[in-house]
Design an enzyme around this catalytic site. Structure first.
Site, PDB file in Angstrom:
ATOM      1  N   ASN A  42       0.827  -1.210   0.000  1.00 51.37           N
ATOM      2  CA  ASN A  42       0.000   0.000   0.000  1.00 51.37           C
ATOM      3  C   ASN A  42       0.862   1.261   0.000  1.00 51.37           C
ATOM      4  O   ASN A  42       1.940   1.301   0.593  1.00 51.37           O
ATOM      5  CB  ASN A  42      -1.007  -0.004   1.167  1.00 51.37           C
ATOM      6  CG  ASN A  42      -0.384  -0.231   2.527  1.00 51.37           C
ATOM      7  OD1 ASN A  42       0.626  -0.907   2.657  1.00 51.37           O
ATOM      8  ND2 ASN A  42      -1.002   0.325   3.545  1.00 51.37           N
ATOM      9  N   GLU A  44       0.276   5.239   0.717  1.00 47.29           N
ATOM     10  CA  GLU A  44      -0.667   6.248   1.221  1.00 47.29           C
ATOM     11  C   GLU A  44      -0.281   7.645   0.729  1.00 47.29           C
ATOM     12  O   GLU A  44       0.751   7.844   0.089  1.00 47.29           O
ATOM     13  CB  GLU A  44      -0.702   6.178   2.757  1.00 47.29           C
ATOM     14  CG  GLU A  44      -1.222   4.815   3.216  1.00 47.29           C
ATOM     15  CD  GLU A  44      -1.420   4.694   4.714  1.00 47.29           C
ATOM     16  OE1 GLU A  44      -0.894   5.531   5.474  1.00 47.29           O
ATOM     17  OE2 GLU A  44      -2.111   3.731   5.116  1.00 47.29           O
ATOM     18  N   CYS A  53      -4.183   0.719  -2.564  1.00 53.91           N
ATOM     19  CA  CYS A  53      -4.115  -0.552  -1.828  1.00 53.91           C
ATOM     20  C   CYS A  53      -3.047  -1.456  -2.447  1.00 53.91           C
ATOM     21  O   CYS A  53      -2.782  -1.409  -3.659  1.00 53.91           O
ATOM     22  CB  CYS A  53      -5.442  -1.285  -1.898  1.00 53.91           C
ATOM     23  SG  CYS A  53      -6.756  -0.576  -0.910  1.00 53.91           S
ATOM     24  N   GLU A  55      -3.140  -4.610  -3.126  1.00 53.64           N
ATOM     25  CA  GLU A  55      -3.646  -5.533  -4.143  1.00 53.64           C
ATOM     26  C   GLU A  55      -3.713  -4.860  -5.506  1.00 53.64           C
ATOM     27  O   GLU A  55      -3.349  -5.429  -6.520  1.00 53.64           O
ATOM     28  CB  GLU A  55      -5.052  -6.022  -3.766  1.00 53.64           C
ATOM     29  CG  GLU A  55      -5.125  -6.819  -2.474  1.00 53.64           C
ATOM     30  CD  GLU A  55      -5.383  -5.942  -1.260  1.00 53.64           C
ATOM     31  OE1 GLU A  55      -4.893  -4.793  -1.208  1.00 53.64           O
ATOM     32  OE2 GLU A  55      -6.075  -6.420  -0.344  1.00 53.64           O
ATOM     33  N   CYS A  86     -10.156  -5.178   0.246  1.00 53.36           N
ATOM     34  CA  CYS A  86     -11.341  -4.326   0.395  1.00 53.36           C
ATOM     35  C   CYS A  86     -12.273  -4.563  -0.798  1.00 53.36           C
ATOM     36  O   CYS A  86     -11.908  -5.227  -1.784  1.00 53.36           O
ATOM     37  CB  CYS A  86     -10.926  -2.855   0.489  1.00 53.36           C
ATOM     38  SG  CYS A  86     -10.396  -2.144  -1.083  1.00 53.36           S
ATOM     39  N   CYS A  89     -10.910  -3.492  -4.238  1.00 53.14           N
ATOM     40  CA  CYS A  89      -9.883  -4.412  -4.747  1.00 53.14           C
ATOM     41  C   CYS A  89     -10.518  -5.714  -5.242  1.00 53.14           C
ATOM     42  O   CYS A  89     -10.072  -6.288  -6.238  1.00 53.14           O
ATOM     43  CB  CYS A  89      -8.846  -4.702  -3.668  1.00 53.14           C
ATOM     44  SG  CYS A  89      -7.749  -3.291  -3.376  1.00 53.14           S
TER      45      CYS A  89
HETATM   46  N1  THU Z   1      -5.329  -1.432   2.464  1.00 56.45           N
HETATM   47  C1  THU Z   1      -4.796  -2.223   1.488  1.00 56.45           C
HETATM   48  O1  THU Z   1      -3.657  -2.020   1.058  1.00 56.45           O
HETATM   49  N2  THU Z   1      -5.564  -3.229   1.009  1.00 56.45           N
HETATM   50  C2  THU Z   1      -6.835  -3.512   1.424  1.00 56.45           C
HETATM   51  O2  THU Z   1      -7.495  -4.355   0.835  1.00 56.45           O
HETATM   52  C3  THU Z   1      -7.384  -2.809   2.582  1.00 56.45           C
HETATM   53  C4  THU Z   1      -6.659  -1.593   3.001  1.00 56.45           C
HETATM   54  C5  THU Z   1      -4.511  -0.334   2.998  1.00 56.45           C
HETATM   55  C6  THU Z   1      -5.010   1.037   2.611  1.00 56.45           C
HETATM   56  C7  THU Z   1      -4.450   1.884   3.734  1.00 56.45           C
HETATM   57  O3  THU Z   1      -3.124   2.262   3.385  1.00 56.45           O
HETATM   58  C8  THU Z   1      -4.374   0.950   4.926  1.00 56.45           C
HETATM   59  O4  THU Z   1      -4.511  -0.363   4.392  1.00 56.45           O
HETATM   60  C9  THU Z   1      -5.470   1.181   5.961  1.00 56.45           C
HETATM   61  O5  THU Z   1      -6.719   1.196   5.367  1.00 56.45           O
END
Ligand code: THU
Length: 128
Positions: A42, A44, A53, A55, A86, A89
């Site tokens: 991920n 941010e 994300c 994925e 999520c 994704c």
């Molecule tokens: N996140 C992912 O990388 N994948 C997911 O399927 C769920 C959430 C990350 C996004 C963010 O940087 C952190 O997790 C908290 O939500």
């Protein structure tokens, strides 16, 4: 590539996460039907909604490298708990034919969840 290998690759990929806001690091390892591996973590942003994300980072790396037809994706996070993709994704994974998601259950044991269970009645390329 075994599911244990795939989880290990996801864990390695997680070290590339940029997650200074949530401090929740995620790693993903995606394998194509012909055995190519793509990983992601991920990323941010200070403008939180722009976060990528893990994925989808792996999917975009694969698709832009010309890969089509994904088999399965392993997902791990710094929580140490089972971590599932999520909803957004799941939809993107469905677009490229992903069959299953591997998560790390107790003591890192791989558990397979079929995409048909994670995203039932999915809208996809065949729906158009
Ligand atoms: N996140 C992912 O990388 N994948 C997911 O399927 C769920 C959430 C990350 C996004 C963010 O940087 C952190 O997790 C908290 O939500």
């Amino acid at each position: 590539m075994t599911d244990d290998d795939l989880l290990a690759e996801a864990k390695k990929a997680m070290t590339g996460a940029y997650a200074p806001y949530s401090r929740f690091r995620v790693g993903a390892a995606l394998v194509t039907r012909d055995g190519q591996l793509f990983t992601g973590a991920n990323v941010e942003n200070a403008s939180y909604g722009l976060t990528l994300c893990a994925e989808r980072v792996a999917v975009v790396k694969g698709v832009t490298a010309g890969a089509v037809g994904f088999d399965r994706i392993a997902v791990v996070s710094s929580s140490g708990e089972e971590t599932f993709p999520c909803g957004a994704c799941r939809q993107v994974l469905h677009e490229f034919g992903t069959k299953a998601v591997i998560v790390a259950a107790d003591e890192g044991r791989p558990v397979t969840h079929l995409m048909t269970a994670l995203l039932p009645h999915a809208f996809g390329p065949d729906s158009l």
